[in-house]
Design a protein around this motif. Structure first.
Motif, short mmCIF file in Angstrom:
data_model
loop_
_atom_site.label_atom_id
_atom_site.label_comp_id
_atom_site.label_asym_id
_atom_site.label_seq_id
_atom_site.Cartn_x
_atom_site.Cartn_y
_atom_site.Cartn_z
N GLN A 30 0.61 -1.13 0.07
CA GLN A 30 -0.01 -0.07 -0.07
C GLN A 30 0.83 1.44 -0.08
N PHE A 31 1.88 1.30 -0.71
CA PHE A 31 2.73 2.38 -1.06
C PHE A 31 2.14 3.27 -1.62
N PRO A 32 2.33 4.68 -1.75
CA PRO A 32 1.74 5.61 -2.64
C PRO A 32 2.60 5.48 -3.96
N PRO A 33 2.16 5.69 -5.32
CA PRO A 33 2.85 5.41 -6.42
C PRO A 33 3.98 6.29 -6.47
N THR A 34 3.88 7.52 -6.04
CA THR A 34 5.10 8.36 -5.92
C THR A 34 6.09 7.87 -5.22
N GLY A 35 5.86 6.85 -4.22
CA GLY A 35 6.97 6.41 -3.48
C GLY A 35 7.59 5.03 -4.13
N ILE A 36 6.76 4.31 -4.91
CA ILE A 36 7.46 3.47 -5.68
C ILE A 36 8.12 3.56 -7.03
N PHE A 37 7.60 4.92 -7.73
CA PHE A 37 8.60 5.62 -8.57
C PHE A 37 9.68 6.11 -7.99
N LEU A 38 9.81 6.62 -6.82
CA LEU A 38 11.05 7.21 -6.19
C LEU A 38 11.94 6.06 -6.03
N MET A 39 11.56 4.69 -5.59
CA MET A 39 12.40 3.71 -5.29
C MET A 39 13.05 3.17 -6.81
N LEU A 40 12.20 3.06 -7.88
CA LEU A 40 12.85 2.73 -8.89
C LEU A 40 13.85 3.96 -9.45
N ALA A 41 13.34 5.12 -9.48
CA ALA A 41 14.39 6.07 -10.04
C ALA A 41 15.58 6.41 -9.18
N LEU A 42 15.58 6.21 -8.03
CA LEU A 42 16.88 6.56 -7.33
C LEU A 42 17.68 5.48 -7.21
N SER A 43 17.22 4.18 -7.37
CA SER A 43 18.24 3.04 -7.45
C SER A 43 18.58 3.16 -8.92
N GLY A 44 17.89 3.26 -9.79
CA GLY A 44 18.70 3.48 -11.32
C GLY A 44 19.58 4.74 -11.27
N LEU A 45 19.45 5.72 -10.67
CA LEU A 45 20.17 7.03 -10.83
C LEU A 45 21.40 6.73 -10.00
N THR A 46 21.33 5.78 -8.99
CA THR A 46 22.40 5.38 -8.34
C THR A 46 23.64 4.56 -9.17
N GLY A 47 22.87 3.61 -9.53
CA GLY A 47 23.67 2.81 -10.68
C GLY A 47 24.31 3.70 -11.76
N LEU A 48 23.63 4.68 -12.45
CA LEU A 48 24.22 5.55 -13.38
C LEU A 48 25.28 6.31 -12.82
#
Length: 278
Positions: free
Chosen positions: A221-239
């Motif tokens: 029951q995470f907010p969609p923005t929370g899921i998006f940030l988990m995806l985005a920040l982990s990807g940006l860390t890899g980059l």
């Protein structure tokens, strides 16, 4: 009928069998778990085919997170408090993986004491830990524990477990980016020996990791923005670590991939926290 049965038995393995073999091979490579051999495995003790098994790395991350999540859930249900629960969970993950990624983080941090690329690679290979490595380990352990404890104080325990599993999956996919898109920095290291996954393998793993994050995020029951940030920040860390590795040592090593995993895990958890009400 007998001819059909014989053809089925001697034909190519079903895709689920191939994926299951890749999964158990991945678990053996990334953890210290006593993973038993599957009945259809031909060579369970052979050198893993890392370029192929990397495609299921996000799923392996979820499996590796199950025991720490179980420890975290039990500790919270026993009302031991969020901080002790988080410490026990992070300790369980560290022992489960044999501090695989933590070792890479420490070696990477120590390498910043080197003045040249060659000297940095030499420091990474040194088994001794320096002041930079020790400081990096303490800080990342503290951040991982604090992130889980803060999550446990804001959402239900089931949601914290979902966040832990998502972070375990996404962060390992972030670390994989270096191994796919950068050449090995040396030709006598472990990352060179195991082989280099293809971009197609990475994109398969990325889609799998994204699907896991969305499904578990909705269950938590995470907010969609929370899921998006988990995806985005982990990807940006890899980059970010890809760029750092290219400038720092002219390529990638397993140590820098491990460091990327640790930071990406923290980034994913903090990203979710920013979208939750205090």
């Amino acid at each position: 009928m007998s001819e059909q049965i014989e053809k089925t038995q001697t034909g190519p393995k079903a895709i689920w069998q191939e994926l299951s073999v890749d999964l158990v091979s991945c678990l053996r490579f990334y953890s210290r778990l006593p993973v038993p051999a599957l009945p259809w495995e031909q060579s369970p003790h052979a050198l893993p085919d890392f370029p192929r098994l990397a495609r299921v790395l996000p799923l392996a991350g979820v499996v590796l997170g199950l025991l720490p999540a179980l420890v975290l859930g039990i500790a919270l249900l026993l009302d031991l408090g969020p901080w002790l629960a988080a410490i026990l969970s992070v300790a369980t993950m560290t022992f489960t993986t044999g501090a695989f990624h933590e070792d890479g983080l420490a070696d990477t941090a120590d390498s910043f004491g080197g003045a040249t690329k060659q000297r940095r690679l030499e420091i990474m290979r040194d088994s001794r830990i320096g002041s930079f490595g020790a400081a990096a380990l303490m800080l990342t352990l503290a951040l991982r524990i604090a992130a889980l404890a803060t999550l446990a104080s804001r959402i239900e325990w089931s949601g914290v477990l979902a966040a832990l599993l998502i972070a375990a999956s996404l962060s390992r996919t972030a670390g994989l980016m270096l191994l796919v898109f950068l050449p090995p920095a040396r030709t006598d290291g472990a990352s060179y020996a195991v082989g280099r996954p293809t971009p197609e393998t990475f994109w398969f793993a990325s889609v799998l990791a994204g699907g896991i994050a969305v499904i578990l995020g909705l269950l938590g029951q995470f907010p969609p923005t929370g899921i998006f940030l988990m995806l985005a920040l982990s990807g940006l860390t890899g980059l970010a670590f890809m760029r750092l590795a290219q400038r720092h040592i002219g390529g990638q090593t397993g140590d820098m991939a491990g460091a990327a995993q640790q930071v990406a895990e923290i980034a994913a958890l903090v990203g979710l926290l920013t979208m939750l009400e205090a």
